[in-house]
Structure formats: C-alpha cells, structure tokens
Design a protein around this motif. Structure first.
Motif, PDB file in Angstrom:
ATOM      1  N   LYS A 162       8.714   1.101  -8.431  1.00 18.12           N
ATOM      2  CA  LYS A 162       7.773   0.131  -8.937  1.00 18.12           C
ATOM      3  C   LYS A 162       6.428   0.517  -8.410  1.00 18.12           C
ATOM      4  O   LYS A 162       6.312   0.932  -7.309  1.00 18.12           O
ATOM      5  CB  LYS A 162       8.019  -1.337  -8.760  1.00 18.12           C
ATOM      6  CG  LYS A 162       9.398  -1.658  -9.399  1.00 18.12           C
ATOM      7  CD  LYS A 162       9.555  -3.283  -9.208  1.00 18.12           C
ATOM      8  CE  LYS A 162      10.865  -3.568  -9.929  1.00 18.12           C
ATOM      9  NZ  LYS A 162      11.621  -4.851  -9.456  1.00 18.12           N
ATOM     10  N   ALA A 163       5.504   0.607  -9.432  1.00 21.37           N
ATOM     11  CA  ALA A 163       3.966   0.655  -8.922  1.00 21.37           C
ATOM     12  C   ALA A 163       3.266  -0.370  -9.051  1.00 21.37           C
ATOM     13  O   ALA A 163       3.245  -1.188 -10.191  1.00 21.37           O
ATOM     14  CB  ALA A 163       3.601   1.934  -9.528  1.00 21.37           C
ATOM     15  N   ARG A 164       2.244  -0.881  -8.274  1.00 24.20           N
ATOM     16  CA  ARG A 164       1.366  -2.016  -8.700  1.00 24.20           C
ATOM     17  C   ARG A 164      -0.019  -1.640  -8.116  1.00 24.20           C
ATOM     18  O   ARG A 164      -0.103  -1.218  -7.033  1.00 24.20           O
ATOM     19  CB  ARG A 164       1.718  -3.190  -7.879  1.00 24.20           C
ATOM     20  CG  ARG A 164       1.204  -4.303  -7.980  1.00 24.20           C
ATOM     21  CD  ARG A 164       1.476  -5.552  -7.027  1.00 24.20           C
ATOM     22  NE  ARG A 164       1.161  -6.588  -7.201  1.00 24.20           N
ATOM     23  CZ  ARG A 164       0.083  -7.056  -6.160  1.00 24.20           C
ATOM     24  NH1 ARG A 164      -0.034  -6.484  -5.042  1.00 24.20           N
ATOM     25  NH2 ARG A 164      -0.647  -8.187  -6.259  1.00 24.20           N
ATOM     26  N   TYR A 165      -1.181  -1.792  -8.790  1.00 26.81           N
ATOM     27  CA  TYR A 165      -2.554  -1.374  -8.250  1.00 26.81           C
ATOM     28  C   TYR A 165      -3.081  -2.725  -7.983  1.00 26.81           C
ATOM     29  O   TYR A 165      -3.224  -3.685  -9.101  1.00 26.81           O
ATOM     30  CB  TYR A 165      -3.053  -0.666  -9.312  1.00 26.81           C
ATOM     31  CG  TYR A 165      -4.463  -0.230  -9.017  1.00 26.81           C
ATOM     32  CD1 TYR A 165      -4.627   1.184  -8.264  1.00 26.81           C
ATOM     33  CD2 TYR A 165      -5.744  -0.858  -9.155  1.00 26.81           C
ATOM     34  CE1 TYR A 165      -5.871   1.460  -7.970  1.00 26.81           C
ATOM     35  CE2 TYR A 165      -6.751  -0.457  -8.963  1.00 26.81           C
ATOM     36  CZ  TYR A 165      -6.984   0.753  -8.299  1.00 26.81           C
ATOM     37  OH  TYR A 165      -8.391   1.418  -7.861  1.00 26.81           O
ATOM     38  N   HIS A 166      -3.745  -3.151  -6.897  1.00 23.55           N
ATOM     39  CA  HIS A 166      -4.420  -4.315  -6.614  1.00 23.55           C
ATOM     40  C   HIS A 166      -5.565  -4.066  -5.502  1.00 23.55           C
ATOM     41  O   HIS A 166      -5.377  -3.527  -4.804  1.00 23.55           O
ATOM     42  CB  HIS A 166      -3.590  -5.288  -6.239  1.00 23.55           C
ATOM     43  CG  HIS A 166      -4.223  -6.659  -5.947  1.00 23.55           C
ATOM     44  ND1 HIS A 166      -4.557  -7.331  -6.745  1.00 23.55           N
ATOM     45  CD2 HIS A 166      -4.422  -7.432  -4.794  1.00 23.55           C
ATOM     46  CE1 HIS A 166      -5.305  -8.549  -6.352  1.00 23.55           C
ATOM     47  NE2 HIS A 166      -4.904  -8.597  -5.329  1.00 23.55           N
ATOM     48  N   GLN A 222      -1.515   8.340 -12.400  1.00 20.03           N
ATOM     49  CA  GLN A 222       0.078   8.983 -12.705  1.00 20.03           C
ATOM     50  C   GLN A 222       0.995   8.889 -11.597  1.00 20.03           C
ATOM     51  O   GLN A 222       0.518   9.668 -10.576  1.00 20.03           O
ATOM     52  CB  GLN A 222       0.204  10.008 -13.573  1.00 20.03           C
ATOM     53  CG  GLN A 222      -0.754  10.100 -14.839  1.00 20.03           C
ATOM     54  CD  GLN A 222      -0.702  11.574 -15.444  1.00 20.03           C
ATOM     55  OE1 GLN A 222      -0.069  12.291 -14.731  1.00 20.03           O
ATOM     56  NE2 GLN A 222      -1.281  11.773 -16.445  1.00 20.03           N
ATOM     57  N   VAL A 223       2.128   8.216 -11.643  1.00 20.05           N
ATOM     58  CA  VAL A 223       3.200   8.072 -10.677  1.00 20.05           C
ATOM     59  C   VAL A 223       4.494   8.629 -11.172  1.00 20.05           C
ATOM     60  O   VAL A 223       4.875   8.316 -12.390  1.00 20.05           O
ATOM     61  CB  VAL A 223       3.140   6.849 -10.015  1.00 20.05           C
ATOM     62  CG1 VAL A 223       4.367   6.588  -9.092  1.00 20.05           C
ATOM     63  CG2 VAL A 223       2.008   6.112  -9.467  1.00 20.05           C
ATOM     64  N   SER A 224       4.997   9.428 -10.625  1.00 26.48           N
ATOM     65  CA  SER A 224       6.351  10.107 -11.379  1.00 26.48           C
ATOM     66  C   SER A 224       7.248  10.534  -9.982  1.00 26.48           C
ATOM     67  O   SER A 224       6.715  10.671  -9.069  1.00 26.48           O
ATOM     68  CB  SER A 224       6.023  11.190 -12.016  1.00 26.48           C
ATOM     69  OG  SER A 224       5.621  12.344 -11.209  1.00 26.48           O
ATOM     70  N   VAL A 225       8.569  10.473 -10.716  1.00 26.71           N
ATOM     71  CA  VAL A 225       9.675  10.575  -9.401  1.00 26.71           C
ATOM     72  C   VAL A 225      10.356  11.531  -9.970  1.00 26.71           C
ATOM     73  O   VAL A 225      11.137  11.522 -11.116  1.00 26.71           O
ATOM     74  CB  VAL A 225      10.346   9.212  -8.848  1.00 26.71           C
ATOM     75  CG1 VAL A 225      11.352   9.683  -7.935  1.00 26.71           C
ATOM     76  CG2 VAL A 225       9.673   8.550  -8.366  1.00 26.71           C
ATOM     77  N   MET A 258      10.224   0.686  -3.531  1.00 30.99           N
ATOM     78  CA  MET A 258      11.563   0.863  -4.116  1.00 30.99           C
ATOM     79  C   MET A 258      12.725   0.671  -3.154  1.00 30.99           C
ATOM     80  O   MET A 258      12.334   0.516  -1.920  1.00 30.99           O
ATOM     81  CB  MET A 258      11.666   2.232  -4.508  1.00 30.99           C
ATOM     82  CG  MET A 258      11.637   3.342  -3.193  1.00 30.99           C
ATOM     83  SD  MET A 258      10.805   4.820  -3.156  1.00 30.99           S
ATOM     84  CE  MET A 258       9.087   4.686  -3.627  1.00 30.99           C
ATOM     85  N   PRO A 259      13.753   0.235  -3.270  1.00 30.49           N
ATOM     86  CA  PRO A 259      14.724  -0.265  -2.492  1.00 30.49           C
ATOM     87  C   PRO A 259      15.198   0.970  -1.247  1.00 30.49           C
ATOM     88  O   PRO A 259      15.111   2.206  -1.900  1.00 30.49           O
ATOM     89  CB  PRO A 259      16.090  -0.528  -3.299  1.00 30.49           C
ATOM     90  CG  PRO A 259      15.729  -0.660  -4.479  1.00 30.49           C
ATOM     91  CD  PRO A 259      14.341   0.069  -4.658  1.00 30.49           C
ATOM     92  N   LEU A 296       8.216  12.376  -4.854  1.00 29.37           N
ATOM     93  CA  LEU A 296       7.328  11.042  -5.398  1.00 29.37           C
ATOM     94  C   LEU A 296       5.840  11.700  -5.557  1.00 29.37           C
ATOM     95  O   LEU A 296       5.500  12.444  -4.563  1.00 29.37           O
ATOM     96  CB  LEU A 296       7.148   9.984  -4.420  1.00 29.37           C
ATOM     97  CG  LEU A 296       6.294   8.933  -4.980  1.00 29.37           C
ATOM     98  CD1 LEU A 296       6.426   8.218  -6.345  1.00 29.37           C
ATOM     99  CD2 LEU A 296       5.760   7.942  -3.885  1.00 29.37           C
ATOM    100  N   THR A 297       5.455  11.841  -6.873  1.00 30.48           N
ATOM    101  CA  THR A 297       4.160  12.436  -6.954  1.00 30.48           C
ATOM    102  C   THR A 297       2.974  11.350  -7.558  1.00 30.48           C
ATOM    103  O   THR A 297       3.413  10.798  -8.449  1.00 30.48           O
ATOM    104  CB  THR A 297       4.202  13.740  -8.255  1.00 30.48           C
ATOM    105  OG1 THR A 297       4.950  14.619  -7.553  1.00 30.48           O
ATOM    106  CG2 THR A 297       3.016  14.518  -8.158  1.00 30.48           C
ATOM    107  N   ILE A 298       1.965  11.367  -6.858  1.00 29.69           N
ATOM    108  CA  ILE A 298       0.871  10.552  -7.501  1.00 29.69           C
ATOM    109  C   ILE A 298      -0.470  11.513  -7.666  1.00 29.69           C
ATOM    110  O   ILE A 298      -0.784  12.265  -7.258  1.00 29.69           O
ATOM    111  CB  ILE A 298       0.359   9.481  -6.245  1.00 29.69           C
ATOM    112  CG1 ILE A 298       1.394   8.759  -5.667  1.00 29.69           C
ATOM    113  CG2 ILE A 298      -0.878   8.652  -6.645  1.00 29.69           C
ATOM    114  CD1 ILE A 298       0.976   8.056  -4.386  1.00 29.69           C
TER     115      ILE A 298
END
Length: 161
Positions: free
Chosen positions: A124-128, A73-76, A136-137, A81-83
């Motif tokens: 934005k979050a991306r997992y690869h 979970q990613v939240s702002v 983020m800007p 910013l919390t992961i």
C-alpha cells in the motif's frame, strides 16, 4: 587579544564542495552534465529513502516535497520496489542570479530490493505532507529478535523489553 583556534582541514571541505559544484554548474551546460557520470548523485534522478520494520510491517519512506503525487508511480515486480516520478522545475525567479540553488528538478527513480516473501498484492502507498509512505506486511525473515548478551564472569541475564 585574539584567541587561538584549532584549525581543521575537514571543516572547509563542505564549503569547498559547494564552491566546486557551483563552478562546474556554471562551466558545463545541461547536456554535458546529463552525459557526465560525475554529476549523477546530486542530480534530480536520485531519490533518498529510508526503510524499517515497525512491528509486523515493512515501511519505506521517501521525502517528495513539491512533487505532485499524481506524477509518482510505485510498482513491485518480483522482489523489486520501484518509485518513479518527476519534480517539475519552478520558475519563480526568472531574473537575477541565485545565491544558492540546491533543489533539484527532473525525473527521478529508485529501485529497492525487498526481502523474499513480500506479497506484491499487499503493498500500500500513501502520500501525506510531501512524504510517500509505502507499507507491506513484513515477511517472517525480517522479524526482529532480541539476542541476550553474555558478559564474562556474570550469569546470563535476559533483558525484558
């Protein structure tokens, strides 16, 4: 004939730490380790990250190999910013003793303070390939600026980028 080798006590500290960790891991049960503040940095709840600015983008990366991205979970909230997530324990070797076991399992969480001016709606979050990348800007306050260096006795020069 034997060569003389300079001895340094600092070379042995890494193996001493691993040996002591192994001793404490065998001595303390899981519930004692969970209640002890001495074990926190090496437990599974610590998530190392790297963050940097690339052009006009602020990027935060976390290595999460073996973690199901659906469990992250990613939240702002405000400028925090919390992961959060969990690395499930693998039970591949159910018999025998381990020589080394350095992969931690369990819940983890990490909160990072973002610079003022980050818009939560643009995160934005991306997992690869086991890496979570959050972008983020970047606000103007974190934009890099080249600073000329004055050298005594020389005329001021601007280095071209």
């Amino acid at each position: 004939m034997r060569e003389l080798v300079t001895w340094s006590p600092f070379k042995s500290l890494g193996s001493l730490r691993r040996d002591m960790d192994g001793l404490f891991n065998r001595f303390f049960s899981d519930w004692e380790r969970d209640l002890s503040p001495w074990f926190r940095p090496t437990d599974g709840d610590y998530l190392p990250v790297e963050s940097y600015v690339d052009g006009n983008t602020l990027i935060v990366k976390a290595d999460l190999p073996g973690v199901d991205p659906k469990e992250v979970q990613v939240s702002v909230e405000g400028n925090q910013l919390t992961i959060k997530g969990e690395r499930k324990a693998r039970q591949e070797h159910q018999q025998g003793d381990y020589f080394q076991q350095e992969v931690c399992s369990g819940a983890f969480a990490r909160t990072i303070t973002l610079p003022e001016g980050v818009n939560a709606d643009e995160v934005k979050a991306r997992y690869h390939d086991g890496v979570l990348e959050i972008s983020m800007p970047a606000p103007a306050s974190v934009a890099s600026k080249k600073v000329p260096i004055e050298i005594a006795g020389e005329e001021r020069k601007q280095i071209a980028a």
